[in-house]
Scaffold this motif. Structure first.
Motif, PDB file in Angstrom:
ATOM      1  N   ARG A 139       0.863  -1.177   0.000  1.00 45.21           N
ATOM      2  CA  ARG A 139       0.000   0.000   0.000  1.00 45.21           C
ATOM      3  C   ARG A 139       0.901   1.228   0.000  1.00 45.21           C
ATOM      4  O   ARG A 139       1.581   1.513   0.994  1.00 45.21           O
ATOM      5  N   LYS A 160       1.810  10.669  12.862  1.00 44.85           N
ATOM      6  CA  LYS A 160       1.494   9.561  13.758  1.00 44.85           C
ATOM      7  C   LYS A 160       2.778   8.917  14.312  1.00 44.85           C
ATOM      8  O   LYS A 160       2.906   8.657  15.503  1.00 44.85           O
ATOM      9  N   LYS A 167     -10.759  -3.345  12.548  1.00 42.43           N
ATOM     10  CA  LYS A 167     -11.494  -2.199  12.004  1.00 42.43           C
ATOM     11  C   LYS A 167     -11.643  -2.374  10.508  1.00 42.43           C
ATOM     12  O   LYS A 167     -10.867  -3.075   9.875  1.00 42.43           O
TER      13      LYS A 167
HETATM   14  C1  LIG Z   1      11.535   9.916   4.848  1.00 41.42           C
HETATM   15  C2  LIG Z   1      10.810   9.007   3.903  1.00 41.42           C
HETATM   16  O1  LIG Z   1      11.264   7.960   3.659  1.00 41.42           O
HETATM   17  S1  LIG Z   1       9.337   9.467   3.220  1.00 41.42           S
HETATM   18  C3  LIG Z   1       8.919   8.130   2.123  1.00 41.42           C
HETATM   19  C4  LIG Z   1       8.076   7.081   2.705  1.00 41.42           C
HETATM   20  N1  LIG Z   1       8.119   5.877   1.901  1.00 41.42           N
HETATM   21  C5  LIG Z   1       7.416   5.706   0.754  1.00 41.42           C
HETATM   22  O2  LIG Z   1       6.704   6.586   0.289  1.00 41.42           O
HETATM   23  C6  LIG Z   1       7.605   4.359   0.087  1.00 41.42           C
HETATM   24  C7  LIG Z   1       6.321   3.697  -0.313  1.00 41.42           C
HETATM   25  N2  LIG Z   1       5.328   3.655   0.759  1.00 41.42           N
HETATM   26  C8  LIG Z   1       5.282   2.676   1.696  1.00 41.42           C
HETATM   27  O3  LIG Z   1       6.108   1.770   1.743  1.00 41.42           O
HETATM   28  C9  LIG Z   1       4.143   2.720   2.682  1.00 41.42           C
HETATM   29  O4  LIG Z   1       3.101   3.482   2.120  1.00 41.42           O
HETATM   30  C10 LIG Z   1       4.542   3.321   4.051  1.00 41.42           C
HETATM   31  C11 LIG Z   1       5.696   2.524   4.671  1.00 41.42           C
HETATM   32  C12 LIG Z   1       4.932   4.784   3.943  1.00 41.42           C
HETATM   33  C13 LIG Z   1       3.322   3.217   4.972  1.00 41.42           C
HETATM   34  O5  LIG Z   1       2.856   1.894   4.940  1.00 41.42           O
HETATM   35  P1  LIG Z   1       1.435   1.465   5.509  1.00 41.42           P
HETATM   36  O6  LIG Z   1       1.337   0.016   5.365  1.00 41.42           O
HETATM   37  O7  LIG Z   1       0.370   2.311   4.922  1.00 41.42           O
HETATM   38  O8  LIG Z   1       1.629   1.932   7.025  1.00 41.42           O
HETATM   39  P2  LIG Z   1       1.080   1.322   8.346  1.00 41.42           P
HETATM   40  O9  LIG Z   1       1.354  -0.140   8.453  1.00 41.42           O
HETATM   41  O10 LIG Z   1       1.615   2.204   9.429  1.00 41.42           O
HETATM   42  O11 LIG Z   1      -0.462   1.520   8.181  1.00 41.42           O
HETATM   43  C14 LIG Z   1      -1.080   2.774   8.335  1.00 41.42           C
HETATM   44  C15 LIG Z   1      -2.545   2.560   8.573  1.00 41.42           C
HETATM   45  O12 LIG Z   1      -3.170   2.017   7.427  1.00 41.42           O
HETATM   46  C16 LIG Z   1      -3.752   0.768   7.712  1.00 41.42           C
HETATM   47  N3  LIG Z   1      -3.502  -0.113   6.566  1.00 41.42           N
HETATM   48  C17 LIG Z   1      -2.404  -0.864   6.358  1.00 41.42           C
HETATM   49  N4  LIG Z   1      -2.545  -1.547   5.198  1.00 41.42           N
HETATM   50  C18 LIG Z   1      -3.735  -1.184   4.669  1.00 41.42           C
HETATM   51  C19 LIG Z   1      -4.446  -1.530   3.474  1.00 41.42           C
HETATM   52  N5  LIG Z   1      -3.964  -2.428   2.615  1.00 41.42           N
HETATM   53  N6  LIG Z   1      -5.643  -0.929   3.221  1.00 41.42           N
HETATM   54  C20 LIG Z   1      -6.159  -0.037   4.080  1.00 41.42           C
HETATM   55  N7  LIG Z   1      -5.539   0.303   5.249  1.00 41.42           N
HETATM   56  C21 LIG Z   1      -4.345  -0.260   5.536  1.00 41.42           C
HETATM   57  C22 LIG Z   1      -3.063   0.294   8.966  1.00 41.42           C
HETATM   58  O13 LIG Z   1      -3.902  -0.552   9.740  1.00 41.42           O
HETATM   59  C23 LIG Z   1      -2.774   1.586   9.694  1.00 41.42           C
HETATM   60  O14 LIG Z   1      -3.899   2.040  10.394  1.00 41.42           O
HETATM   61  P3  LIG Z   1      -3.712   2.873  11.745  1.00 41.42           P
HETATM   62  O15 LIG Z   1      -2.824   4.035  11.373  1.00 41.42           O
HETATM   63  O16 LIG Z   1      -5.085   3.305  12.110  1.00 41.42           O
HETATM   64  O17 LIG Z   1      -3.056   1.944  12.690  1.00 41.42           O
END
Ligand SMILES: CC(=O)SCCNC(=O)CCNC(=O)[C@H](O)C(C)(C)COP(=O)(O)OP(=O)(O)OC[C@H]1O[C@@H](n2cnc3c(N)ncnc32)[C@H](O)[C@@H]1OP(=O)(O)O
Length: 375
Positions: free
Chosen positions: A136, A149, A355
């Motif tokens: 994602r 967060k 959730k």
């Molecule tokens: C300094 C820097 O590096 S900035 C650059 C950041 N990196 C990138 O952009 C690289 C590509 N992106 C990614 O790898 C990802 O989007 C990340 C690491 C930034 C975040 O990953 P996520 O899986 O969304 O993060 P995380 O596991 O914390 O989940 C966030 C929320 O979404 C929810 N969630 C996770 N997967 C899903 C999904 N498939 N569908 C809907 N919701 C989801 C989680 O339950 C969580 O909910 P909460 O915040 O209420 O607990």
């Protein structure tokens, strides 16, 4: 060290955390041509988290040190999307950053700053992972909330919460309350082009703006690797500009690097040394994280970003080859033990209530849109 991670991993699950560092080197360009750069030393830190047989999370940060101040620049965070989510990525990022913060305090730092810029991209550390159908990738505004967060988890762990501060205020006369914890904003967020960040900031510890506000921009504002504000600073340096820091931030929103359609967030979290953590018993250096010669660290990093994560089976194979090659390459490094490189952490956190996962909204809803009838 284990606690920092286990408190964010669901009970009954376990993850393996790999941690490599590079030896510190002299810094040449943190403040451009300014001599100030040479007062700093820097070292890279790489965390990789494996669930079962596949890497699920990675983070690279660079620690800049001068006297008793450490700046932890979070350079890259990435997920492969291939785990079963025993911990959120934001929790894993917070745990990795806290591992580095604790090491800084242990080594005598009095003030630690965590800083980063958020730019959303398909992948940073796990090539082709955005194509595997499981990952994602957050949008730019989703990523801005995500970093709030994550940094708020860290802020809470290192500073008393608002209730404690209010209690302290009631006990003491206002004249007595002048500690940095009560007076100073601890977290800063700045998004060029967004006039109000009210919907992002969770509490009064957060301030819209930047931690650096005084002096001449080219002297005061650091330039990190791949920094979207660096090109502007180099231009000002070449023009021998006297532009102030305040004017620099004001005009940054007109630069193409920061307003080409995607939101870019700049964050800083200032952590004065926490009183109850002031004493770090035992060894001055942490037992976790093998320190490598910079060249070897770079070779390993470059090898990671050559492996593909475009499907679950390819990612498992990439994880195996990368880790086997890495262990073979570092086995003869001074101080090598497997515990220094990798630790398996058993989860300690209660699972969050289930959730409904809703797709991320990329736009705010129009108030004129008709409401759906309640069933
Ligand atoms: C300094 C820097 O590096 S900035 C650059 C950041 N990196 C990138 O952009 C690289 C590509 N992106 C990614 O790898 C990802 O989007 C990340 C690491 C930034 C975040 O990953 P996520 O899986 O969304 O993060 P995380 O596991 O914390 O989940 C966030 C929320 O979404 C929810 N969630 C996770 N997967 C899903 C999904 N498939 N569908 C809907 N919701 C989801 C989680 O339950 C969580 O909910 P909460 O915040 O209420 O607990």
């Amino acid at each position: 060290m284990q606690d920092v991670w286990s408190k964010r991993i669901v009970v009954g699950k376990s993850l393996t955390v790999y941690y490599l560092q590079s030896e510190s080197e002299k810094c040449h360009n943190l403040f451009g041509k300014s001599k100030k750069s040479k007062d700093f030393k820097f070292a890279s830190h790489l965390f990789l988290v494996k669930e079962n047989d596949v890497l699920v999370f990675g983070m690279e940060c660079i620690v800049y040190k001068r006297l008793n101040k450490s700046i932890i620049f979070v350079a890259k965070v990435d997920s492969s999307g291939l785990g079963t989510h025993p911990a959120s990525s934001s929790g894993l990022a917070a745990s990795a950053i806290e591992t580095v913060i604790d090491t800084q305090y242990k080594e005598g730092a009095v003030e630690v700053e965590v800083t980063l810029f958020a730019i959303s991209q398909g992948q940073y550390l796990f090539p082709e992972s955005s194509e595997n159908g499981h990952k994602r990738v957050l949008s730019d505004s989703g990523l801005l909330h995500w970093w709030v967060k994550c940094l708020e988890m860290i802020r809470k762990d290192y500073n008393p919460d608002e209730e404690q501060i209010n209690e302290a205020k009631e006990k003491k006369s206002s004249a007595e309350i002048s500690s940095p914890v009560t007076d100073k904003h601890l977290a800063y967020m700045f998004v060029p082009g967004l006039p109000s960040l009210r919907s992002y900031l969770p509490n009064s510890f957060w301030k819209q703006g930047t931690a650096i506000q005084q002096g001449k921009a080219v002297d005061m504002i650091p330039r990190y690797p791949d920094d979207p504000k660096a090109r502007y600073l180099y231009e000002l340096q070449d023009q021998r500009s006297e532009m102030s820091v305040a004017e620099f931030w004001d005009t940054l929103s007109f630069r193409q690097e920061c307003c080409s359609g995607k939101l870019v967030g700049f964050y800083s979290l200032i952590l004065p040394r926490r009183l109850e953590k002031a004493e770090f018993p035992g060894n001055k250096t942490s037992g976790f994280g093998l320190v490598l010669p910079p060249k070897l660290y770079r070779i390993i990093y470059d090898s990671l970003i050559k492996h593909s994560f475009r499907s679950p089976s390819i990612a498992s194979q990439s994880t195996k080859t990368f880790l086997d090659e890495t262990i073979a390459a570092i086995q003869r490094v001074d101080g090598f033990t497997m515990e220094k490189v990798a630790q398996t952490i058993d989860g300690n956190a209660q699972p969050a209530p289930p959730k409904k996962r809703e797709p991320e909204l990329s736009q705010t809803l129009n108030v004129l849109q008709p409401r759906k009838k309640k069933k």
